[in-house]
Design an enzyme around this catalytic site. Sequence first.
Site, short mmCIF file in Angstrom:
data_model
loop_
_atom_site.label_atom_id
_atom_site.label_comp_id
_atom_site.label_asym_id
_atom_site.label_seq_id
_atom_site.Cartn_x
_atom_site.Cartn_y
_atom_site.Cartn_z
N GLU A 129 -17.42 -43.10 -49.09
CA GLU A 129 -16.75 -42.41 -47.85
C GLU A 129 -17.55 -42.66 -46.68
OE1 GLU A 129 -15.63 -38.56 -48.72
OE2 GLU A 129 -14.31 -39.21 -50.42
N PRO A 130 -17.20 -42.67 -45.50
CA PRO A 130 -17.93 -42.98 -44.17
C PRO A 130 -19.23 -41.86 -44.22
CG PRO A 130 -15.65 -42.79 -43.67
CD PRO A 130 -15.71 -42.38 -45.15
N ASN A 131 -19.11 -40.81 -44.90
CA ASN A 131 -20.32 -39.83 -44.78
C ASN A 131 -20.75 -39.51 -46.25
OD1 ASN A 131 -20.49 -39.39 -42.09
ND2 ASN A 131 -18.38 -38.13 -42.29
N THR A 160 -14.69 -53.02 -51.62
CA THR A 160 -14.30 -54.35 -52.13
C THR A 160 -12.91 -54.72 -52.62
OG1 THR A 160 -16.77 -54.57 -52.63
CG2 THR A 160 -15.44 -56.12 -53.59
N GLU A 245 -20.52 -51.18 -64.04
CA GLU A 245 -20.83 -51.92 -62.79
C GLU A 245 -22.23 -52.43 -62.55
OE1 GLU A 245 -20.16 -49.65 -59.57
OE2 GLU A 245 -20.12 -51.43 -58.11
N ARG A 246 -23.24 -51.54 -63.01
CA ARG A 246 -24.56 -52.09 -63.06
C ARG A 246 -24.90 -53.23 -64.04
NH1 ARG A 246 -26.14 -45.89 -62.30
NH2 ARG A 246 -25.32 -45.69 -60.26
N ARG A 271 -37.45 -84.67 -51.86
CA ARG A 271 -37.96 -84.77 -50.40
C ARG A 271 -39.53 -85.18 -50.67
NH1 ARG A 271 -37.13 -84.76 -45.20
NH2 ARG A 271 -38.64 -83.40 -43.98
N GLY A 342 -37.75 -75.84 -46.48
CA GLY A 342 -38.15 -76.14 -44.95
C GLY A 342 -37.05 -75.84 -43.91
N ALA A 366 -23.29 -49.89 -55.74
CA ALA A 366 -23.46 -49.17 -57.03
C ALA A 366 -24.96 -48.55 -57.52
CB ALA A 366 -23.21 -50.23 -58.03
C1 LIG Z 1 -20.37 -55.36 -49.05
C2 LIG Z 1 -20.37 -53.77 -49.87
C3 LIG Z 1 -19.07 -53.55 -50.96
C4 LIG Z 1 -19.16 -52.29 -51.66
N1 LIG Z 1 -18.23 -51.99 -52.33
C5 LIG Z 1 -17.85 -50.75 -52.78
C6 LIG Z 1 -16.67 -50.49 -53.48
O1 LIG Z 1 -15.94 -51.39 -53.87
N2 LIG Z 1 -16.38 -49.26 -53.87
C7 LIG Z 1 -17.23 -48.24 -53.41
O2 LIG Z 1 -16.83 -46.96 -53.83
N3 LIG Z 1 -18.19 -48.41 -52.87
C8 LIG Z 1 -18.64 -49.53 -52.39
N4 LIG Z 1 -19.62 -49.92 -51.75
C9 LIG Z 1 -20.69 -48.78 -51.24
C10 LIG Z 1 -22.00 -48.77 -51.93
O3 LIG Z 1 -21.83 -48.47 -53.41
C11 LIG Z 1 -22.94 -47.92 -51.07
O4 LIG Z 1 -23.20 -48.71 -49.87
C12 LIG Z 1 -24.20 -47.25 -51.64
O5 LIG Z 1 -23.72 -46.50 -52.82
C13 LIG Z 1 -25.10 -46.67 -50.66
O6 LIG Z 1 -24.34 -45.87 -50.17
P1 LIG Z 1 -24.62 -45.84 -48.30
O7 LIG Z 1 -24.32 -47.13 -47.98
O8 LIG Z 1 -23.89 -44.75 -47.82
O9 LIG Z 1 -26.04 -45.50 -48.22
P2 LIG Z 1 -26.87 -43.93 -48.20
O10 LIG Z 1 -26.44 -43.19 -49.28
O11 LIG Z 1 -26.74 -43.40 -46.87
O12 LIG Z 1 -28.35 -44.37 -48.11
C14 LIG Z 1 -29.13 -44.71 -47.00
C15 LIG Z 1 -30.55 -45.07 -47.37
O13 LIG Z 1 -31.12 -43.75 -47.99
C16 LIG Z 1 -31.55 -43.92 -49.21
N5 LIG Z 1 -31.54 -42.67 -50.01
C17 LIG Z 1 -30.59 -42.17 -50.27
N6 LIG Z 1 -30.60 -41.00 -51.05
C18 LIG Z 1 -31.83 -41.09 -51.71
C19 LIG Z 1 -32.80 -40.52 -52.39
N7 LIG Z 1 -32.36 -39.34 -52.97
N8 LIG Z 1 -33.87 -40.97 -52.62
C20 LIG Z 1 -34.65 -41.76 -52.03
N9 LIG Z 1 -33.71 -42.67 -50.85
C21 LIG Z 1 -32.60 -42.27 -50.80
C22 LIG Z 1 -30.77 -45.17 -49.57
O14 LIG Z 1 -31.59 -45.68 -50.83
C23 LIG Z 1 -30.77 -46.06 -48.34
O15 LIG Z 1 -31.90 -46.65 -48.19
C24 LIG Z 1 -20.01 -51.19 -51.16
C25 LIG Z 1 -21.07 -51.40 -50.23
C26 LIG Z 1 -21.23 -52.59 -49.64
C27 LIG Z 1 -22.11 -52.69 -48.41
#
Ligand SMILES: Cc1cc2nc3c(=O)[nH]c(=O)nc-3n(C[C@H](O)[C@H](O)[C@H](O)COP(=O)(O)OP(=O)(O)OC[C@H]3O[C@@H](n4cnc5c(N)ncnc54)[C@H](O)[C@@H]3O)c2cc1C
Length: 388
Positions: A129-131, A160, A245-246, A271, A342, A366
């Site tokens: 989610e956004p947050n 996705t 997924e992983r 090259r 290059g 993921a």
């Molecule tokens: C192109 C794309 C496709 C995606 N597809 C899907 C999808 O199909 N369905 C879905 O549900 N999601 C999807 N995602 C979401 C994806 O799984 C999330 O972006 C990911 O889980 C990280 O969440 P966040 O981006 O909110 O980063 P945040 O959780 O806000 O993290 C921001 C930073 O803080 C670090 N951080 C956070 N917590 C900790 C901690 N405890 N210790 C150390 N560092 C930490 C993170 O490593 C990162 O560097 C997608 C994302 C992208 C970019």
Amino acid sequence: MDFSLSDQEQMLHDTVYKFAKNEWEPRTLEIDKEERFPMWLWDKFKEMGWCGLMIPEEYGGAGLSLLELCTMFEAAAHAGADIGTCLAWGTHCTIGSLPIVFCGNEEQKKKYLPRLASGEWIGCFCLTEPNVGSDAAHVQCTAVRKGDHYVLNGTKMFITNGPNADLAVVFAATDKSRGAKGVSAFIVERKFPGYSVGKRLDKIGMHGSETSEIIFDNCIVPVENRLLEEGAGFTKVGAKILEYERNSLVAIWTGNLGYNYDLSANYAKQRTQFDYPIIRFPQIRERLVHMKLDYDISKLLMYRAASKKDSGKDGPLEATEYKIFTGQASQRSASEAIQIHGGYGLMREYKVERSLRDAKLVQIGAGTEQVLTELVARLITDTRSLIG
Ligand SMILES: Cc1cc2nc3c(=O)[nH]c(=O)nc-3n(C[C@H](O)[C@H](O)[C@H](O)COP(=O)(O)OP(=O)(O)OC[C@H]3O[C@@H](n4cnc5c(N)ncnc54)[C@H](O)[C@@H]3O)c2cc1C
């Protein structure tokens, strides 16, 4: 220990590799430019029966093992299929379908799996989610039960296949006071009232996969569309699917390591500078050796993680180590491929710059690299007190 593929795995590998090399790779520049999931390719997948790879045969799928599925994704990307389109395909075949395969009841399977397996419907997975990203157990989207249905409200982010999906597996809080144990998972059809596709997101790479928000505004979901019991969404459905997924989608990046290596080795042979093919220069040779090592190690980690899962055992450590290693290797390999090419490496038509744009996601989606590193630390040190 036998590291060779079975006849069936080899056949799947060769079929996908040949198709991707002849029909998919030649159109990757066009896919990258258009930034749309190519429906002509989806039609081919439908024809070839590649939309329900791990869906059991009784529901119209191919009934493949995880290793067979990984072998197919790896083969496609190794032949030069773009990571974006592979991701869209892989998302449908794994996180867009497997929650129903593993956690659905008989009615849910009969109703939804044949449509996903035939490719009539495209699936997506709505957790983020956004947050709410890494801390995915605390989703803010809510599902309130009203008699025979739930009312869902909230926005999902970075989804996705969002713009194209007909069906979404959605995670929403049914009891916020219970944290992870208060999250439930639902099968939500695009045509349910209150479901809409939000903003289409403009990304650095992975252009063959479309990403968007999905919005639930008083969305009505019948009770029979809940997966498992109330409160099992994160602890049972999410936990199981995220490990798959992983294990599975990462195979796309493994294949890309092989593609980068092949392109770079071929270029280095052709090259010429200072009267010699550049492959004669030790620094080029060393880079190629490390690219090949990264590809081989990633592939071995893929075999190990997928085989363990196929043998019926959980393998969180194997899946997580595989993803962390492949994420780091992808950054190295994409950068080295450009370096070996290059200046031409920065030109789109040489097809290596795209890997650099596409490589980053595997360290974020993921489970980010940091979060997964912490998970491995916990698994190997058996302590839960390192953070929080
Ligand atoms: C192109 C794309 C496709 C995606 N597809 C899907 C999808 O199909 N369905 C879905 O549900 N999601 C999807 N995602 C979401 C994806 O799984 C999330 O972006 C990911 O889980 C990280 O969440 P966040 O981006 O909110 O980063 P945040 O959780 O806000 O993290 C921001 C930073 O803080 C670090 N951080 C956070 N917590 C900790 C901690 N405890 N210790 C150390 N560092 C930490 C993170 O490593 C990162 O560097 C997608 C994302 C992208 C970019």
